[in-house]
Design a protein around this motif. Sequence first.
Motif, PDB file in Angstrom:
ATOM      1  N   PRO A   8      25.713 107.522 -19.285  1.00 20.28           N
ATOM      2  CA  PRO A   8      25.565 108.198 -17.991  1.00 20.28           C
ATOM      3  C   PRO A   8      24.506 107.493 -17.151  1.00 20.28           C
ATOM      4  O   PRO A   8      23.494 107.031 -17.677  1.00 20.28           O
ATOM      5  CB  PRO A   8      25.084 109.606 -18.372  1.00 20.28           C
ATOM      6  N   THR A   9      24.744 107.418 -15.851  1.00 23.61           N
ATOM      7  CA  THR A   9      23.772 106.773 -14.968  1.00 23.61           C
ATOM      8  C   THR A   9      23.592 107.551 -13.677  1.00 23.61           C
ATOM      9  O   THR A   9      24.544 108.107 -13.144  1.00 23.61           O
ATOM     10  CB  THR A   9      24.177 105.317 -14.640  1.00 23.61           C
ATOM     11  N   ASP A  10      22.348 107.576 -13.210  1.00 23.22           N
ATOM     12  CA  ASP A  10      22.056 108.135 -11.891  1.00 23.22           C
ATOM     13  C   ASP A  10      21.556 107.039 -10.959  1.00 23.22           C
ATOM     14  O   ASP A  10      21.115 107.300  -9.858  1.00 23.22           O
ATOM     15  CB  ASP A  10      21.042 109.275 -11.985  1.00 23.22           C
ATOM     16  N   GLY A  11      21.622 105.798 -11.419  1.00 21.62           N
ATOM     17  CA  GLY A  11      21.225 104.670 -10.589  1.00 21.62           C
ATOM     18  C   GLY A  11      19.749 104.328 -10.627  1.00 21.62           C
ATOM     19  O   GLY A  11      19.341 103.331 -10.049  1.00 21.62           O
ATOM     20  N   SER A  12      18.951 105.100 -11.324  1.00 22.68           N
ATOM     21  CA  SER A  12      17.511 104.851 -11.368  1.00 22.68           C
ATOM     22  C   SER A  12      17.193 103.673 -12.291  1.00 22.68           C
ATOM     23  O   SER A  12      18.016 103.269 -13.118  1.00 22.68           O
ATOM     24  CB  SER A  12      16.778 106.101 -11.874  1.00 22.68           C
ATOM     25  N   GLU A  13      15.993 103.152 -12.162  1.00 22.92           N
ATOM     26  CA  GLU A  13      15.551 102.065 -13.047  1.00 22.92           C
ATOM     27  C   GLU A  13      15.562 102.525 -14.504  1.00 22.92           C
ATOM     28  O   GLU A  13      15.937 101.772 -15.387  1.00 22.92           O
ATOM     29  CB  GLU A  13      14.151 101.582 -12.658  1.00 22.92           C
ATOM     30  N   HIS A  37      29.118 108.221 -13.846  1.00 24.91           N
ATOM     31  CA  HIS A  37      28.258 108.804 -12.814  1.00 24.91           C
ATOM     32  C   HIS A  37      28.906 110.105 -12.382  1.00 24.91           C
ATOM     33  O   HIS A  37      30.095 110.141 -12.069  1.00 24.91           O
ATOM     34  CB  HIS A  37      28.086 107.882 -11.607  1.00 24.91           C
ATOM     35  N   ALA A  38      28.123 111.168 -12.399  1.00 23.02           N
ATOM     36  CA  ALA A  38      28.614 112.487 -12.005  1.00 23.02           C
ATOM     37  C   ALA A  38      27.977 112.882 -10.681  1.00 23.02           C
ATOM     38  O   ALA A  38      26.756 112.848 -10.549  1.00 23.02           O
ATOM     39  CB  ALA A  38      28.271 113.515 -13.078  1.00 23.02           C
ATOM     40  N   VAL A  39      28.795 113.240  -9.721  1.00 17.36           N
ATOM     41  CA  VAL A  39      28.317 113.686  -8.419  1.00 17.36           C
ATOM     42  C   VAL A  39      28.344 115.205  -8.420  1.00 17.36           C
ATOM     43  O   VAL A  39      29.419 115.812  -8.484  1.00 17.36           O
ATOM     44  CB  VAL A  39      29.203 113.142  -7.282  1.00 17.36           C
ATOM     45  N   PRO A  40      27.152 115.818  -8.400  1.00 19.19           N
ATOM     46  CA  PRO A  40      27.124 117.283  -8.435  1.00 19.19           C
ATOM     47  C   PRO A  40      27.680 117.880  -7.148  1.00 19.19           C
ATOM     48  O   PRO A  40      27.738 117.205  -6.119  1.00 19.19           O
ATOM     49  CB  PRO A  40      25.636 117.610  -8.600  1.00 19.19           C
ATOM     50  N   PRO A  41      28.086 119.141  -7.200  1.00 21.22           N
ATOM     51  CA  PRO A  41      28.661 119.775  -6.011  1.00 21.22           C
ATOM     52  C   PRO A  41      27.618 119.992  -4.929  1.00 21.22           C
ATOM     53  O   PRO A  41      26.426 120.112  -5.207  1.00 21.22           O
ATOM     54  CB  PRO A  41      29.176 121.118  -6.543  1.00 21.22           C
ATOM     55  N   VAL A  42      28.092 120.013  -3.687  1.00 21.20           N
ATOM     56  CA  VAL A  42      27.231 120.410  -2.577  1.00 21.20           C
ATOM     57  C   VAL A  42      27.054 121.911  -2.707  1.00 21.20           C
ATOM     58  O   VAL A  42      28.026 122.648  -2.867  1.00 21.20           O
ATOM     59  CB  VAL A  42      27.891 120.090  -1.214  1.00 21.20           C
ATOM     60  N   GLN A  43      25.828 122.364  -2.668  1.00 17.68           N
ATOM     61  CA  GLN A  43      25.577 123.801  -2.752  1.00 17.68           C
ATOM     62  C   GLN A  43      25.854 124.431  -1.392  1.00 17.68           C
ATOM     63  O   GLN A  43      25.285 124.027  -0.387  1.00 17.68           O
ATOM     64  CB  GLN A  43      24.127 124.069  -3.169  1.00 17.68           C
ATOM     65  N   GLU A  62      29.299 109.301   1.022  1.00 15.57           N
ATOM     66  CA  GLU A  62      28.052 108.604   0.666  1.00 15.57           C
ATOM     67  C   GLU A  62      27.823 108.607  -0.847  1.00 15.57           C
ATOM     68  O   GLU A  62      27.384 107.612  -1.413  1.00 15.57           O
ATOM     69  CB  GLU A  62      26.857 109.244   1.380  1.00 15.57           C
ATOM     70  N   ALA A  63      28.128 109.712  -1.495  1.00 14.54           N
ATOM     71  CA  ALA A  63      27.957 109.792  -2.950  1.00 14.54           C
ATOM     72  C   ALA A  63      28.859 108.780  -3.642  1.00 14.54           C
ATOM     73  O   ALA A  63      28.449 108.135  -4.613  1.00 14.54           O
ATOM     74  CB  ALA A  63      28.264 111.206  -3.443  1.00 14.54           C
ATOM     75  N   THR A  64      30.072 108.608  -3.139  1.00 12.09           N
ATOM     76  CA  THR A  64      30.988 107.631  -3.719  1.00 12.09           C
ATOM     77  C   THR A  64      30.449 106.217  -3.542  1.00 12.09           C
ATOM     78  O   THR A  64      30.516 105.401  -4.463  1.00 12.09           O
ATOM     79  CB  THR A  64      32.390 107.753  -3.077  1.00 12.09           C
ATOM     80  N   ARG A  65      29.896 105.937  -2.374  1.00 17.06           N
ATOM     81  CA  ARG A  65      29.326 104.611  -2.120  1.00 17.06           C
ATOM     82  C   ARG A  65      28.198 104.298  -3.098  1.00 17.06           C
ATOM     83  O   ARG A  65      28.155 103.224  -3.697  1.00 17.06           O
ATOM     84  CB  ARG A  65      28.826 104.540  -0.676  1.00 17.06           C
ATOM     85  N   PHE A  66      27.295 105.253  -3.294  1.00 16.62           N
ATOM     86  CA  PHE A  66      26.194 105.060  -4.241  1.00 16.62           C
ATOM     87  C   PHE A  66      26.726 104.950  -5.671  1.00 16.62           C
ATOM     88  O   PHE A  66      26.293 104.099  -6.440  1.00 16.62           O
ATOM     89  CB  PHE A  66      25.183 106.207  -4.162  1.00 16.62           C
ATOM     90  N   ALA A  67      27.665 105.808  -6.024  1.00 17.06           N
ATOM     91  CA  ALA A  67      28.220 105.808  -7.382  1.00 17.06           C
ATOM     92  C   ALA A  67      28.861 104.467  -7.709  1.00 17.06           C
ATOM     93  O   ALA A  67      28.680 103.942  -8.816  1.00 17.06           O
ATOM     94  CB  ALA A  67      29.238 106.933  -7.536  1.00 17.06           C
ATOM     95  N   GLU A  68      29.607 103.915  -6.767  1.00 13.80           N
ATOM     96  CA  GLU A  68      30.245 102.616  -6.996  1.00 13.80           C
ATOM     97  C   GLU A  68      29.192 101.547  -7.288  1.00 13.80           C
ATOM     98  O   GLU A  68      29.381 100.704  -8.168  1.00 13.80           O
ATOM     99  CB  GLU A  68      31.099 102.206  -5.791  1.00 13.80           C
ATOM    100  N   ARG A  69      28.097 101.588  -6.568  1.00  8.11           N
ATOM    101  CA  ARG A  69      27.027 100.617  -6.808  1.00  8.11           C
ATOM    102  C   ARG A  69      26.419 100.809  -8.190  1.00  8.11           C
ATOM    103  O   ARG A  69      26.200  99.844  -8.922  1.00  8.11           O
ATOM    104  CB  ARG A  69      25.950 100.733  -5.724  1.00  8.11           C
ATOM    105  N   TYR A  70      26.160 102.057  -8.587  1.00  7.64           N
ATOM    106  CA  TYR A  70      25.577 102.325  -9.900  1.00  7.64           C
ATOM    107  C   TYR A  70      26.510 101.853 -11.015  1.00  7.64           C
ATOM    108  O   TYR A  70      26.078 101.246 -11.992  1.00  7.64           O
ATOM    109  CB  TYR A  70      25.301 103.815 -10.094  1.00  7.64           C
ATOM    110  N   LEU A  71      27.798 102.140 -10.866  1.00 13.62           N
ATOM    111  CA  LEU A  71      28.768 101.754 -11.887  1.00 13.62           C
ATOM    112  C   LEU A  71      28.977 100.236 -11.913  1.00 13.62           C
ATOM    113  O   LEU A  71      29.181  99.654 -12.977  1.00 13.62           O
ATOM    114  CB  LEU A  71      30.081 102.500 -11.680  1.00 13.62           C
TER     115      LEU A  71
END
Length: 145
Positions: A8-13, A37-43, A62-71
């Motif tokens: 699992p990744t959140d993109g952090s170091e 990478h799991a994108v949590p729901p918008v509350q 935006e979450a998809t854009r970041f997730a693609e980079r992390y993956l």
Amino acid sequence: MFKQILLPTDGSELSLKAIRLGVNLAKACGASVIALHAVPPVQTIAYVAELMASVEFDYAREATRFAERYLDDARAIAAQAGVPFDRVLRFGEQPYQAILETATERQCDLIVMAAHSWEGLARLLMGSETHKVVIKAAVPVLVCH
């Protein structure tokens, strides 16, 4: 020993450090890795649902854009080590639930993940996804600090 390792990744170091550890372990064991990478729901609050619809769309894009980079970062680490790689992007679930479900669905026999050092009020309010995974996982969890 291990055949399929979930990363699992959140993109952090710290998350990248755990990915490197998991990939190295996979290489030593002849295993493959799955980055998640799991994108949590918008509350949302019921009385602002219409306003939230546009926010939710922007959030997903935006979450998809970041997730693609992390993956992609995880894929590059696995490719450099010559380790078989797959990836999963999940939306709308709490991260710990997505991790547990992916581990089960993909028949992973190890989860390697980071533990963030939130303390005090942040830990109380946010909880620890890693802690939830450790407690509920049906397979071993290797936690990287």
